[in-house]
Write a protein that holds these residues in place. Sequence first.
Motif, PDB file in Angstrom:
ATOM      1  N   LEU A 189      84.385 -30.131  43.373  1.00 31.65           N
ATOM      2  CA  LEU A 189      84.163 -31.207  42.393  1.00 31.65           C
ATOM      3  C   LEU A 189      83.659 -32.449  43.148  1.00 31.65           C
ATOM      4  O   LEU A 189      82.755 -33.154  42.683  1.00 31.65           O
ATOM      5  N   ALA A 190      84.243 -32.668  44.324  1.00 34.21           N
ATOM      6  CA  ALA A 190      83.828 -33.813  45.154  1.00 34.21           C
ATOM      7  C   ALA A 190      82.351 -33.681  45.541  1.00 34.21           C
ATOM      8  O   ALA A 190      81.603 -34.660  45.495  1.00 34.21           O
ATOM      9  N   ASN A 191      81.902 -32.461  45.897  1.00 32.90           N
ATOM     10  CA  ASN A 191      80.489 -32.255  46.267  1.00 32.90           C
ATOM     11  C   ASN A 191      79.564 -32.716  45.139  1.00 32.90           C
ATOM     12  O   ASN A 191      78.582 -33.423  45.374  1.00 32.90           O
ATOM     13  N   ALA A 192      79.905 -32.314  43.910  1.00 29.31           N
ATOM     14  CA  ALA A 192      79.025 -32.623  42.767  1.00 29.31           C
ATOM     15  C   ALA A 192      79.068 -34.120  42.439  1.00 29.31           C
ATOM     16  O   ALA A 192      78.019 -34.737  42.202  1.00 29.31           O
ATOM     17  N   MET A 193      80.260 -34.699  42.460  1.00 32.94           N
ATOM     18  CA  MET A 193      80.364 -36.121  42.091  1.00 32.94           C
ATOM     19  C   MET A 193      79.802 -37.022  43.195  1.00 32.94           C
ATOM     20  O   MET A 193      79.248 -38.082  42.924  1.00 32.94           O
ATOM     21  N   LEU A 224      75.556 -40.621  45.129  1.00 36.25           N
ATOM     22  CA  LEU A 224      74.510 -40.846  46.141  1.00 36.25           C
ATOM     23  C   LEU A 224      73.159 -41.090  45.457  1.00 36.25           C
ATOM     24  O   LEU A 224      72.397 -41.990  45.852  1.00 36.25           O
ATOM     25  N   ALA A 225      72.899 -40.286  44.428  1.00 39.67           N
ATOM     26  CA  ALA A 225      71.639 -40.435  43.684  1.00 39.67           C
ATOM     27  C   ALA A 225      71.549 -41.845  43.093  1.00 39.67           C
ATOM     28  O   ALA A 225      70.488 -42.483  43.165  1.00 39.67           O
ATOM     29  N   GLU A 226      72.662 -42.321  42.542  1.00 36.75           N
ATOM     30  CA  GLU A 226      72.689 -43.673  41.955  1.00 36.75           C
ATOM     31  C   GLU A 226      72.394 -44.715  43.025  1.00 36.75           C
ATOM     32  O   GLU A 226      71.602 -45.628  42.831  1.00 36.75           O
ATOM     33  N   GLN A 227      73.069 -44.560  44.173  1.00 38.72           N
ATOM     34  CA  GLN A 227      72.960 -45.577  45.225  1.00 38.72           C
ATOM     35  C   GLN A 227      71.593 -45.607  45.902  1.00 38.72           C
ATOM     36  O   GLN A 227      71.157 -46.648  46.360  1.00 38.72           O
ATOM     37  N   LEU A 228      70.953 -44.427  45.993  1.00 41.73           N
ATOM     38  CA  LEU A 228      69.702 -44.382  46.772  1.00 41.73           C
ATOM     39  C   LEU A 228      68.425 -44.303  45.941  1.00 41.73           C
ATOM     40  O   LEU A 228      67.333 -44.202  46.486  1.00 41.73           O
ATOM     41  N   SER A 256      66.381 -33.400  37.609  1.00 43.18           N
ATOM     42  CA  SER A 256      67.115 -34.550  37.108  1.00 43.18           C
ATOM     43  C   SER A 256      67.929 -35.154  38.252  1.00 43.18           C
ATOM     44  O   SER A 256      68.856 -34.499  38.779  1.00 43.18           O
ATOM     45  N   ASN A 257      67.579 -36.358  38.661  1.00 44.33           N
ATOM     46  CA  ASN A 257      68.246 -36.979  39.811  1.00 44.33           C
ATOM     47  C   ASN A 257      69.750 -37.097  39.554  1.00 44.33           C
ATOM     48  O   ASN A 257      70.165 -37.602  38.517  1.00 44.33           O
ATOM     49  N   GLY A 258      70.559 -36.608  40.502  1.00 43.91           N
ATOM     50  CA  GLY A 258      72.022 -36.656  40.363  1.00 43.91           C
ATOM     51  C   GLY A 258      72.576 -35.489  39.572  1.00 43.91           C
ATOM     52  O   GLY A 258      73.789 -35.358  39.415  1.00 43.91           O
ATOM     53  N   GLY A 259      71.687 -34.623  39.072  1.00 39.89           N
ATOM     54  CA  GLY A 259      72.120 -33.529  38.183  1.00 39.89           C
ATOM     55  C   GLY A 259      72.873 -32.416  38.896  1.00 39.89           C
ATOM     56  O   GLY A 259      72.707 -32.186  40.099  1.00 39.89           O
ATOM     57  N   PHE A 260      73.712 -31.740  38.113  1.00 40.47           N
ATOM     58  CA  PHE A 260      74.462 -30.571  38.580  1.00 40.47           C
ATOM     59  C   PHE A 260      73.797 -29.338  37.969  1.00 40.47           C
ATOM     60  O   PHE A 260      73.596 -29.295  36.749  1.00 40.47           O
ATOM     61  N   TYR A 261      73.463 -28.371  38.815  1.00 43.42           N
ATOM     62  CA  TYR A 261      72.711 -27.193  38.363  1.00 43.42           C
ATOM     63  C   TYR A 261      73.510 -25.912  38.525  1.00 43.42           C
ATOM     64  O   TYR A 261      74.314 -25.782  39.441  1.00 43.42           O
ATOM     65  N   HIS A 262      73.205 -24.962  37.646  1.00 44.66           N
ATOM     66  CA  HIS A 262      73.748 -23.609  37.772  1.00 44.66           C
ATOM     67  C   HIS A 262      72.591 -22.679  38.132  1.00 44.66           C
ATOM     68  O   HIS A 262      71.418 -23.050  38.019  1.00 44.66           O
ATOM     69  N   ALA A 299      69.165 -36.981  44.934  1.00 48.61           N
ATOM     70  CA  ALA A 299      70.271 -36.084  45.321  1.00 48.61           C
ATOM     71  C   ALA A 299      70.656 -35.203  44.136  1.00 48.61           C
ATOM     72  O   ALA A 299      70.603 -35.635  42.978  1.00 48.61           O
ATOM     73  N   TYR A 300      71.044 -33.970  44.449  1.00 50.75           N
ATOM     74  CA  TYR A 300      71.379 -32.978  43.422  1.00 50.75           C
ATOM     75  C   TYR A 300      72.569 -32.156  43.923  1.00 50.75           C
ATOM     76  O   TYR A 300      72.846 -32.114  45.121  1.00 50.75           O
ATOM     77  N   SER A 301      73.215 -31.501  42.983  1.00 51.14           N
ATOM     78  CA  SER A 301      74.258 -30.554  43.402  1.00 51.14           C
ATOM     79  C   SER A 301      74.111 -29.285  42.580  1.00 51.14           C
ATOM     80  O   SER A 301      73.462 -29.285  41.525  1.00 51.14           O
ATOM     81  N   CYS A 302      74.713 -28.201  43.083  1.00 44.84           N
ATOM     82  CA  CYS A 302      74.576 -26.940  42.352  1.00 44.84           C
ATOM     83  C   CYS A 302      75.740 -25.997  42.561  1.00 44.84           C
ATOM     84  O   CYS A 302      76.428 -26.052  43.584  1.00 44.84           O
TER      85      CYS A 302
END
Length: 390
Positions: free
Chosen positions: A260-264, A269-273, A348-354, A280-283
């Motif tokens: 959960l920490a990885n995704a959040m 990070l996406a917001e800040q940069l 989508s910047n900051g998005g969580f993907y499957h 930044a993205y997570s999946c």
Amino acid sequence: MCKPTPVASTETKKTGKTRRGMSKMALYLSASFAMLVAIFPMIISELIGGWTAKYTSPVYFTPKSIPDLTGKVAIVTGANTGIGYHTALELARKNAQVIVASRNPSKGQEAITRIQEATGNHHVRFLPLDLSSLASVRSFAQAFQALQLPLDMLILNAGIMKSPGAQFIGKNMTQGFELTQDGFEVHIGVNHVGHFYLTQLLRDSLIASAPSRVVAVSSIAEQGAYQPDGFRFELWKPLNVEHATSMGYEDGMAYGQSKLANAMFAKELAEQLKEHGVTAYSCHPGVIVSELTRYLVASIEEEALQKSWWSRMYLNALGKYFELAQMKTSDGALTQLHLAVSNVSELSNGGFYHPIGKLKGSPNHAQGSNEKLRKELWRETERMIKEAGF
Ligand SMILES: NC(=O)c1ccc[n+]([C@@H]2O[C@H](COP(=O)([O-])OP(=O)(O)OC[C@H]3O[C@@H](n4cnc5c(N)ncnc54)[C@H](OP(=O)(O)O)[C@@H]3O)[C@@H](O)[C@H]2O)c1
């Protein structure tokens, strides 16, 4: 005189009919059962992101979709095996310079030899990185900076799972409890804190190389993070297993918390940069047959050894059956590759993907889109790294 009633023959007829009926029914039931056994892995696969994702995802992405990456530089953590290896391999095949960031020099070197042989790309190198030691993370960042290379893709892939715990195997476990060199519980320490610190140290390189991107490899297990809070910061640096257990530690929830920490983290990070041209993205990469379960297998086997021969056989068969729902490692690398190389306008910047590249938006955990908690996660991680002397 009455004729004897042909009772027996009628009964035989009736019984014959019933038997035929029963055998038809038995046939029907066994066929339905066999079909269910065959279809069940497909249903599970759809639910967890197994092999069927390749065919049901609205995104069509294969290694052939990767553009030419000449002049681009990527760091892939945990690239010596699993999906990290396939990520490094496919990037190298398209001419990127790839840094294989692994903790074990011989495994790292072996992976490089295999990648070079498969791709003919000799700009693939190994730099040692042990995410369970913040000192090692710092040395890695210094060694990378000494190369004076740009940094186009930072792929935070390495990870450890000591047991998926109660949510997936219905059992609370604490056999996987371990502390990192800096006193962090191993899941949060390796999967999140080490990667967070690495990204902080490489932040300037990312900004200087913009447009650049960071991909954090999370998991569907994010939804198994502690309930209802998501993060249990007091469990990040417990004294020992007894101390941790007294506060409600459990391996599976600890792994879930780190994912959960990885995704959040990626979202924040996406917001800040975003103003700096870094995305930044997570999946959740899928559920994949890899070495990730090596510790789980050990802990389950340890228990099974104390059980009967039958229990061991049953566990083995169940494990093999479950593999029918899972992905190959080469397919498991596709979602992170998609996030690393596809046109940013498609993402989508900051998005969580499957898998494979299916946008979920935010994690499933009830706290997954809690902005206040996301900022607290950032502050707490920074504070604890500082407290550890870094
Ligand atoms: N497999 C799945 O079903 C699945 C599902 C969801 C998410 N994921 C995520 O996908 C990522 C990759 O997993 P995988 O399936 O490819 O697992 P894997 O085959 O076990 O690979 C994990 C990699 O991480 C490295 N690693 C572990 N601890 C490290 C440390 N302290 N410092 C540096 N590197 C370390 C490992 O190095 P060693 O070889 O030296 O141990 C290995 O290279 C993980 O983040 C995992 O949580 C996997």
